[in-house]
Scaffold this motif. Sequence first.
Motif, PDB file in Angstrom:
ATOM      1  N   ILE A 119       0.838  -1.210   0.000  1.00  0.00           N
ATOM      2  CA  ILE A 119       0.000   0.000   0.000  1.00  0.00           C
ATOM      3  C   ILE A 119       0.868   1.254   0.000  1.00  0.00           C
ATOM      4  CG2 ILE A 119      -1.619   1.341   1.400  1.00  0.00           C
ATOM      5  CD1 ILE A 119      -2.946  -1.348   2.140  1.00  0.00           C
ATOM      6  N   ILE A 120       1.941   1.255   0.787  1.00  0.00           N
ATOM      7  CA  ILE A 120       2.858   2.403   0.825  1.00  0.00           C
ATOM      8  C   ILE A 120       3.493   2.618  -0.544  1.00  0.00           C
ATOM      9  CG2 ILE A 120       5.056   3.221   1.782  1.00  0.00           C
ATOM     10  CD1 ILE A 120       4.221   1.820   4.417  1.00  0.00           C
ATOM     11  N   ARG A 121       3.938   1.530  -1.167  1.00  0.00           N
ATOM     12  CA  ARG A 121       4.568   1.617  -2.485  1.00  0.00           C
ATOM     13  C   ARG A 121       3.565   2.134  -3.527  1.00  0.00           C
ATOM     14  NH1 ARG A 121       6.965  -3.042  -1.978  1.00  0.00           N
ATOM     15  NH2 ARG A 121       5.339  -4.224  -2.997  1.00  0.00           N
ATOM     16  N   ARG A 122       2.331   1.677  -3.456  1.00  0.00           N
ATOM     17  CA  ARG A 122       1.300   2.110  -4.402  1.00  0.00           C
ATOM     18  C   ARG A 122       1.006   3.607  -4.249  1.00  0.00           C
ATOM     19  NH1 ARG A 122      -4.259  -0.612  -3.611  1.00  0.00           N
ATOM     20  NH2 ARG A 122      -4.248   0.827  -1.881  1.00  0.00           N
ATOM     21  N   GLU A 123       0.948   4.089  -2.983  1.00  0.00           N
ATOM     22  CA  GLU A 123       0.686   5.509  -2.754  1.00  0.00           C
ATOM     23  C   GLU A 123       1.827   6.375  -3.270  1.00  0.00           C
ATOM     24  OE1 GLU A 123      -0.081   5.718   1.419  1.00  0.00           O
ATOM     25  OE2 GLU A 123      -2.131   4.949   1.211  1.00  0.00           O
ATOM     26  N   ARG A 124       3.075   5.913  -3.087  1.00  0.00           N
ATOM     27  CA  ARG A 124       4.230   6.665  -3.601  1.00  0.00           C
ATOM     28  C   ARG A 124       4.182   6.768  -5.120  1.00  0.00           C
ATOM     29  NH1 ARG A 124       9.095   4.011  -0.347  1.00  0.00           N
ATOM     30  NH2 ARG A 124       8.659   4.903   1.681  1.00  0.00           N
ATOM     31  N   LEU A 125       3.836   5.670  -5.778  1.00  0.00           N
ATOM     32  CA  LEU A 125       3.765   5.690  -7.235  1.00  0.00           C
ATOM     33  C   LEU A 125       2.659   6.607  -7.740  1.00  0.00           C
ATOM     34  CD1 LEU A 125       4.385   1.944  -8.099  1.00  0.00           C
ATOM     35  CD2 LEU A 125       5.878   3.861  -8.595  1.00  0.00           C
ATOM     36  N   MET A 126       1.572   6.692  -7.009  1.00  0.00           N
ATOM     37  CA  MET A 126       0.466   7.556  -7.426  1.00  0.00           C
ATOM     38  C   MET A 126       0.823   9.027  -7.258  1.00  0.00           C
ATOM     39  SD  MET A 126      -2.855   5.448  -6.117  1.00  0.00           S
ATOM     40  CE  MET A 126      -4.051   6.499  -6.909  1.00  0.00           C
ATOM     41  N   LEU A 127       1.708   9.349  -6.302  1.00  0.00           N
ATOM     42  CA  LEU A 127       2.087  10.745  -6.081  1.00  0.00           C
ATOM     43  C   LEU A 127       3.051  11.263  -7.144  1.00  0.00           C
ATOM     44  CD1 LEU A 127       2.532  10.826  -2.209  1.00  0.00           C
ATOM     45  CD2 LEU A 127       0.697  11.848  -3.551  1.00  0.00           C
ATOM     46  N   ARG A 128       3.827  10.374  -7.743  1.00  0.00           N
ATOM     47  CA  ARG A 128       4.760  10.792  -8.790  1.00  0.00           C
ATOM     48  C   ARG A 128       4.011  11.318 -10.000  1.00  0.00           C
ATOM     49  NH1 ARG A 128       9.008   5.833  -9.302  1.00  0.00           N
ATOM     50  NH2 ARG A 128       9.880   5.981  -7.218  1.00  0.00           N
ATOM     51  N   THR A 129       4.614  12.336 -10.620  1.00  0.00           N
ATOM     52  CA  THR A 129       4.018  12.830 -11.862  1.00  0.00           C
ATOM     53  C   THR A 129       4.504  11.945 -13.003  1.00  0.00           C
ATOM     54  OG1 THR A 129       5.840  14.381 -12.129  1.00  0.00           O
ATOM     55  CG2 THR A 129       3.850  15.208 -11.065  1.00  0.00           C
ATOM     56  N   LYS A 130       3.596  11.530 -13.795  1.00  0.00           N
ATOM     57  CA  LYS A 130       3.925  10.650 -14.904  1.00  0.00           C
ATOM     58  C   LYS A 130       3.927  11.439 -16.207  1.00  0.00           C
ATOM     59  CE  LYS A 130       1.936   6.562 -12.799  1.00  0.00           C
ATOM     60  NZ  LYS A 130       0.931   5.524 -12.894  1.00  0.00           N
ATOM     61  N   LYS A 131       4.871  11.099 -17.063  1.00  0.00           N
ATOM     62  CA  LYS A 131       4.906  11.717 -18.373  1.00  0.00           C
ATOM     63  C   LYS A 131       3.822  11.070 -19.221  1.00  0.00           C
ATOM     64  CE  LYS A 131       9.834  12.592 -18.228  1.00  0.00           C
ATOM     65  NZ  LYS A 131      11.137  12.276 -18.828  1.00  0.00           N
ATOM     66  N   GLU A 132       3.036  11.914 -19.821  1.00  0.00           N
ATOM     67  CA  GLU A 132       1.947  11.396 -20.635  1.00  0.00           C
ATOM     68  C   GLU A 132       2.393  11.341 -22.091  1.00  0.00           C
ATOM     69  OE1 GLU A 132      -2.644  12.527 -21.569  1.00  0.00           O
ATOM     70  OE2 GLU A 132      -1.832  12.995 -19.603  1.00  0.00           O
ATOM     71  N   LEU A 133       2.331  10.186 -22.672  1.00  0.00           N
ATOM     72  CA  LEU A 133       2.713  10.000 -24.063  1.00  0.00           C
ATOM     73  C   LEU A 133       1.505  10.254 -24.957  1.00  0.00           C
ATOM     74  CD1 LEU A 133       4.800   6.729 -23.706  1.00  0.00           C
ATOM     75  CD2 LEU A 133       5.645   9.072 -23.829  1.00  0.00           C
ATOM     76  N   VAL A 134       1.755  11.056 -25.968  1.00  0.00           N
ATOM     77  CA  VAL A 134       0.680  11.390 -26.901  1.00  0.00           C
ATOM     78  C   VAL A 134       1.033  10.810 -28.262  1.00  0.00           C
ATOM     79  CG1 VAL A 134      -0.599  13.261 -27.990  1.00  0.00           C
ATOM     80  CG2 VAL A 134       0.218  13.504 -25.640  1.00  0.00           C
ATOM     81  N   ALA A 135       0.152  10.038 -28.822  1.00  0.00           N
ATOM     82  CA  ALA A 135       0.373   9.425 -30.128  1.00  0.00           C
ATOM     83  C   ALA A 135       0.008  10.413 -31.230  1.00  0.00           C
ATOM     84  CB  ALA A 135      -0.445   8.160 -30.259  1.00  0.00           C
ATOM     85  N   ILE A 136       0.910  10.559 -32.203  1.00  0.00           N
ATOM     86  CA  ILE A 136       0.637  11.414 -33.355  1.00  0.00           C
ATOM     87  C   ILE A 136       0.510  10.505 -34.572  1.00  0.00           C
ATOM     88  CG2 ILE A 136       1.496  13.281 -34.810  1.00  0.00           C
ATOM     89  CD1 ILE A 136       3.121  14.227 -32.384  1.00  0.00           C
ATOM     90  N   PRO A 137      -0.598  10.525 -35.225  1.00  0.00           N
ATOM     91  CA  PRO A 137      -0.808   9.644 -36.374  1.00  0.00           C
ATOM     92  C   PRO A 137       0.179   9.944 -37.504  1.00  0.00           C
ATOM     93  CG  PRO A 137      -2.874  10.635 -35.659  1.00  0.00           C
ATOM     94  CD  PRO A 137      -1.784  11.306 -34.912  1.00  0.00           C
ATOM     95  N   LYS A 138       0.710   8.916 -38.141  1.00  0.00           N
ATOM     96  CA  LYS A 138       1.684   9.074 -39.224  1.00  0.00           C
ATOM     97  C   LYS A 138       1.075   9.789 -40.423  1.00  0.00           C
ATOM     98  CE  LYS A 138       4.798   5.283 -38.256  1.00  0.00           C
ATOM     99  NZ  LYS A 138       5.421   4.058 -38.781  1.00  0.00           N
ATOM    100  N   GLN A 139      -0.168   9.517 -40.692  1.00  0.00           N
ATOM    101  CA  GLN A 139      -0.828  10.136 -41.841  1.00  0.00           C
ATOM    102  C   GLN A 139      -0.885  11.654 -41.652  1.00  0.00           C
ATOM    103  OE1 GLN A 139      -4.677   8.519 -42.624  1.00  0.00           O
ATOM    104  NE2 GLN A 139      -4.974   9.688 -44.498  1.00  0.00           N
ATOM    105  N   TYR A 140      -1.149  12.090 -40.443  1.00  0.00           N
ATOM    106  CA  TYR A 140      -1.213  13.520 -40.146  1.00  0.00           C
ATOM    107  C   TYR A 140       0.170  14.147 -40.310  1.00  0.00           C
ATOM    108  CZ  TYR A 140      -2.080  17.853 -37.599  1.00  0.00           C
ATOM    109  OH  TYR A 140      -2.181  19.165 -37.247  1.00  0.00           O
ATOM    110  N   GLU A 141       1.226  13.449 -39.890  1.00  0.00           N
ATOM    111  CA  GLU A 141       2.595  13.956 -40.034  1.00  0.00           C
ATOM    112  C   GLU A 141       2.961  14.117 -41.500  1.00  0.00           C
ATOM    113  OE1 GLU A 141       5.729  11.939 -37.981  1.00  0.00           O
ATOM    114  OE2 GLU A 141       4.667  12.010 -36.077  1.00  0.00           O
ATOM    115  N   ARG A 142       2.638  13.124 -42.325  1.00  0.00           N
ATOM    116  CA  ARG A 142       2.924  13.199 -43.759  1.00  0.00           C
ATOM    117  C   ARG A 142       2.199  14.390 -44.402  1.00  0.00           C
ATOM    118  NH1 ARG A 142       1.581   7.089 -44.631  1.00  0.00           N
ATOM    119  NH2 ARG A 142       3.362   6.149 -43.577  1.00  0.00           N
TER     120      ARG A 142
END
Length: 151
Positions: A119-142
Amino acid sequence: MQRDDVIWNAISNHFCSFKTQTKTQTFCRNKYNITGLCTRQSCPLANSKYATILEQDGRLVLYMKTIERSHQPKYMWETVKLSAKYEKALEQIDKYLQYWPKFLVHKAKQRLTKMTQYIIRRERLMLRTKKELVAIPKQYERLEKRREKKA
């Protein structure tokens, strides 16, 4: 206690839906099993007096099964909410399992320690800020590259 032996003989020698076997060990998937192993001492089905610790909505709860409640399966497990403080929870286990087999008391304390750390480990992980990955479609890039070339 004779009924416990009959149940264990049927489970160990024949069929148990919670039993999972590997090449080296036999495990139990019953949620009330205190060790995770399929043995006579740690089987919640074959023991009329049994105790375990489970997590309920982020809180640890001591579940106790006594033979006096066996005629009502719905009320067979008595629940006691344990304190959030580790030392106080250990005292509660000592208090409620005072005259119980030493094996169950010891394993309940081990499970309390493991789950408290979890439970302690789970609470510590929830407090950390996570980098959010955003997917960019290849078709849009082209499409963007073509527009830049034309411009």
